[in-house]
Design a protein around this motif. Structure first.
Motif, short mmCIF file in Angstrom:
data_model
loop_
_atom_site.label_atom_id
_atom_site.label_comp_id
_atom_site.label_asym_id
_atom_site.label_seq_id
_atom_site.Cartn_x
_atom_site.Cartn_y
_atom_site.Cartn_z
N GLU A 44 0.79 -1.28 0.12
CA GLU A 44 0.02 0.13 0.04
C GLU A 44 0.69 1.21 -0.02
OE1 GLU A 44 -3.45 -0.08 -0.35
OE2 GLU A 44 -3.32 -2.27 -0.59
N LEU A 45 1.97 0.99 0.03
CA LEU A 45 2.98 2.26 0.05
C LEU A 45 3.28 2.59 -1.25
CD1 LEU A 45 5.63 1.22 2.95
CD2 LEU A 45 3.42 2.46 3.40
N VAL A 161 9.05 9.92 12.55
CA VAL A 161 9.08 8.40 13.29
C VAL A 161 7.33 8.47 13.37
CG1 VAL A 161 9.37 6.92 14.91
CG2 VAL A 161 11.03 8.73 14.38
N PHE A 162 6.77 7.19 12.91
CA PHE A 162 5.19 6.90 13.24
C PHE A 162 5.07 6.04 14.08
CE2 PHE A 162 1.44 4.79 12.77
CZ PHE A 162 0.41 5.91 12.40
N GLY A 201 -2.41 -6.28 16.09
CA GLY A 201 -2.54 -6.44 14.58
C GLY A 201 -2.57 -5.17 14.03
N ILE A 202 -2.55 -5.04 12.74
CA ILE A 202 -2.55 -3.65 11.85
C ILE A 202 -4.07 -3.89 11.23
CG2 ILE A 202 -1.52 -2.13 9.99
CD1 ILE A 202 0.90 -3.68 10.47
N GLY A 203 -5.06 -2.88 11.79
CA GLY A 203 -6.25 -2.82 11.24
C GLY A 203 -6.13 -1.65 10.06
N PRO A 204 -7.53 -1.42 9.46
CA PRO A 204 -7.54 -0.77 8.27
C PRO A 204 -7.36 0.86 8.65
CG PRO A 204 -9.68 -1.75 8.92
CD PRO A 204 -8.85 -2.23 9.64
N GLN A 205 -7.86 1.33 9.80
CA GLN A 205 -7.52 2.60 10.34
C GLN A 205 -5.82 2.97 10.52
OE1 GLN A 205 -9.86 4.31 13.30
NE2 GLN A 205 -11.66 3.05 12.84
N GLU A 206 -5.20 1.93 10.99
CA GLU A 206 -3.92 2.12 11.18
C GLU A 206 -2.96 2.18 9.87
OE1 GLU A 206 -0.59 0.50 14.36
OE2 GLU A 206 -2.34 -0.60 13.90
N GLU A 212 -0.35 7.42 4.72
CA GLU A 212 -0.47 8.84 4.64
C GLU A 212 0.89 9.35 5.27
OE1 GLU A 212 -3.00 12.60 6.66
OE2 GLU A 212 -3.68 10.57 6.97
N PHE A 213 1.45 8.78 6.29
CA PHE A 213 2.72 9.17 6.95
C PHE A 213 3.75 9.06 5.97
CE2 PHE A 213 6.79 7.94 8.91
CZ PHE A 213 6.86 9.08 9.72
#
Length: 219
Positions: A44-45, A161-162, A201-206, A212-213
């Protein structure tokens, strides 16, 4: 051509992207996973990036681990990396980054790290050891290892940093991630952070926030 020390998956930028040498993101998976685990996130990046997803060196059931856990301070919620394992993995990652820059023609000034769980803990430690090596870092559901908590390196000020946490994370409590955020902010790093629904886990909002970051730092 230097051999890359760690097993890995390399995904080149999309055809038609003209940027040579090109930026790259090195992806560090969590405990018990492998180099395939975070590829959907990396996909997705921005598509002008090389993606190099590294496999941790030690087998753990059906996956791999960067280090064993030191549980001497209590349970999992107080665990720290085993010192010897951790040092070995940090050195292997640095060696892999250096070799990949040569092997794939990467832009050494535009290298990012993206880590989850153990990979996030490792990413933050790599950043504090040598902030000038990395253009940005994404650390999801991790904490700052005690071995690196007192480091105050030149070059950390202003470093993007995110740091992401899970509101219901029972593996790495949000409080540990928040402590890492506080420390990075005290060092004047350019910290973007968020607490997101769900557990470890990594959800859609994260994921949206991570994309974006990275896009805003690599445009």
């Amino acid at each position: 051509m230097n051999e890359i020390p760690l097993e890995h998956v390399h995904v080149a930028p999309d055809d038609g992207v003209e940027d040579d040498p090109a930026p790259a993101v090195f992806v560090l998976h969590g405990r018990g996973a492998d180099e395939e685990d975070l590829l959907p996130v990396a996909a997705e990046l921005p598509d002008d990036h090389h993606v190099i997803s590294l496999r941790a060196p030690d087998r753990l059931q059906d996956g791999y681990t960067w280090y064993e856990l030191d549980l001497s301070a209590g349970g999992l919620e107080s665990s720290q990396p085993d010192a010897d394992d951790f040092r070995r993995s940090l050195d292997l990652i640095v060696g892999s980054v250096e070799a990949a820059v040569d092997a794939h023609g990467l832009d050494a000034d535009r290298i990012g790290l993206l880590g989850f769980s153990q990979g996030a803990i490792t990413s933050l430690s790599l950043l504090l050891e040598d902030p000038d090596r990395y253009a940005w870092v994404v650390a999801l559901h991790g904490y700052l290892a005690e071995s690196h908590a007192d480091l105050d390196p030149d070059g950390i000020g202003g470093k993007p940093v995110f740091v992401g946490a899970g509101a219901g994370d029972r593996v790495i409590p949000q409080s540990r991630t928040e402590a890492a955020i506080d420390h990075l902010e005290a060092l004047d790093a350019d910290v973007t952070s968020g607490s997101f629904p769900g557990g470890h886990g990594i959800g859609p909002q994260e994921l949206d926030a991570v994309v974006e970051f990275v896009a805003s730092r690599t445009a």
